[in-house]
Design a protein around this motif. Structure first.
Motif, PDB file in Angstrom:
ATOM      1  N   ASP A  91      57.771  64.531  19.840  1.00 30.59           N
ATOM      2  CA  ASP A  91      56.741  63.814  20.591  1.00 30.59           C
ATOM      3  C   ASP A  91      56.318  64.568  21.846  1.00 30.59           C
ATOM      4  O   ASP A  91      57.156  64.961  22.661  1.00 30.59           O
ATOM      5  N   ILE A  92      55.007  64.759  21.988  1.00 30.54           N
ATOM      6  CA  ILE A  92      54.425  65.461  23.133  1.00 30.54           C
ATOM      7  C   ILE A  92      53.402  64.547  23.791  1.00 30.54           C
ATOM      8  O   ILE A  92      52.457  64.082  23.138  1.00 30.54           O
ATOM      9  N   ILE A  93      53.603  64.278  25.083  1.00 30.27           N
ATOM     10  CA  ILE A  93      52.660  63.461  25.841  1.00 30.27           C
ATOM     11  C   ILE A  93      51.763  64.387  26.660  1.00 30.27           C
ATOM     12  O   ILE A  93      52.241  65.146  27.506  1.00 30.27           O
ATOM     13  N   LEU A  94      50.459  64.341  26.408  1.00 33.85           N
ATOM     14  CA  LEU A  94      49.476  65.132  27.147  1.00 33.85           C
ATOM     15  C   LEU A  94      48.951  64.290  28.308  1.00 33.85           C
ATOM     16  O   LEU A  94      48.468  63.175  28.102  1.00 33.85           O
ATOM     17  N   VAL A  95      49.067  64.810  29.513  1.00 32.14           N
ATOM     18  CA  VAL A  95      48.486  64.139  30.678  1.00 32.14           C
ATOM     19  C   VAL A  95      47.206  64.888  31.017  1.00 32.14           C
ATOM     20  O   VAL A  95      47.233  66.020  31.515  1.00 32.14           O
TER      21      VAL A  95
END
Length: 344
Positions: free
Chosen positions: A217-221
């Protein structure tokens, strides 16, 4: 009550000058949530600095240490900004965009930058950001003990290519290189190579998280507004929108490539290797502030007034809470964003 299992994520943090205070707020809220563990962070410019501060704080004092490090940095940025000749006027404040369109200091700086570069305007290469970073970050300990994998983007001036610095390479110069806007600062030299802002070539780079991090899981801000209403007409507005598009281009290209590759993998159009397997299983999530940032003046990226930074922080905390409420249970099971929708 049974404690909910931890979920491990990586973070990809965009640059955006003072708008990075929104990312501060996002990180501040995510760090409060003990269900989340951060494996890796990639970042460019302000995103790189936020990444390094979080990693430094975690190394020194866990979650609360990271929150304190981020807060201390942005407080010092606001204090340093008080000495800047660029201050919003009453007209700027009434306009509501938090920019500097009517600021004499900003207009004078814009005019000078058309004829003089940073080598003439700042021959001693003074940079208050260096002093802040050196005072706050123990780079030696960060290189040796940091439990978070870091991937810091900078652009090599000679070749125009992306360089990603990792934990054992981190110095104040690496962070300054990642945040080096060539119209404002002299290029940062590292090992004989000159570097400019990482946002030109990776804002932020996502592939290192897919390749080097074990969890999916990768969260892009995302800080760059994908859309702005109306057509810029003044020279200043045109230059500002041109700069925004330039810094979003690398990100959109990489996300487009990831979307196309994942689609091809789903259709099994080519043989799976290690990278393909990691790419197929990657789950992407987005925390953004399009509604707010699209209303702000592009010049607000230079606004370091404390009230403005705190407003962005608070908005980031709200957005992170909304994301947690809506998407926490999806971590590990699938993406919470349609990449096609993100690309428009």
């Amino acid at each position: 009550m049974k404690r909910q299992a931890e979920k491990v994520v990586s973070l990809a943090l965009q640059g955006g000058g003072a708008h990075g205070a929104f990312t501060w707020g996002v990180l501040d809220r995510l760090l409060e949530d003990e269900r989340l563990v951060v494996e890796g962070i990639s970042g460019a410019s302000a995103g790189a600095i936020n990444a390094a501060l979080l990693a430094h704080g975690v190394t020194q004092g866990g979650r609360e240490g990271a929150r304190r490090a981020l807060a201390a940095f942005w407080e010092q940025v606001s204090q340093a900004g008080r000495a800047s000749p660029m201050q919003p006027t009453l007209l700027d404040r009434l306009a509501g965009g938090h920019g500097f369109e009517w600021s004499p200091g900003y207009r004078a700086g814009e005019a000078l930058s058309q004829v003089l570069g940073p080598y003439e305007l700042n021959p001693l290469n003074l940079n208050p950001l260096r002093d802040i970073l050196v005072s706050l970050v123990d780079f030696e300990r960060l290189r040796q003990e940091c439990p978070v994998k870091l991937f810091i983007a900078a652009t090599q001036v000679r070749t125009g290519t992306l360089r990603v610095f990792r934990n054992d390479e981190l110095t104040a110069d690496v962070l300054l290189a990642s945040a080096c806007l060539p119209r404002l600062h002299q290029a940062v030299e590292i090992e004989g190579e000159a570097y400019w802002d990482g946002g030109y070539t990776g804002n932020p780079p996502v592939f290192p998280l897919i390749w080097h991090c074990r969890h999916r899981d990768i969260i892009l801000v995302v800080l760059g507004p994908l859309q702005r209403r109306g057509v810029p007409r003044s020279p200043s507005d045109i230059r500002s929108r041109e700069s925004e598009l330039m810094f979003m281009a690398a990100f959109l290209r990489e996300i487009g490539a990831i979307a196309q590759a994942k689609e091809a993998l789903e259709r099994e159009l080519f043989t799976f290797g290690r990278l393909e397997r990691r790419l197929k299983r990657a789950n992407l999530h987005v925390i953004e502030a399009e509604d707010l940032l699209s209303r702000l003046s592009p010049t607000s990226r230079l606004n370091t007034r404390r009230d403005f930074l705190l407003m962005l922080r608070d908005h980031g905390r709200v957005r992170a809470q909304e994301w947690l409420d809506a998407n926490f249970d999806r971590l590990g099971t699938g993406s919470a964003v349609d990449l096609g929708d993100l690309l428009g």
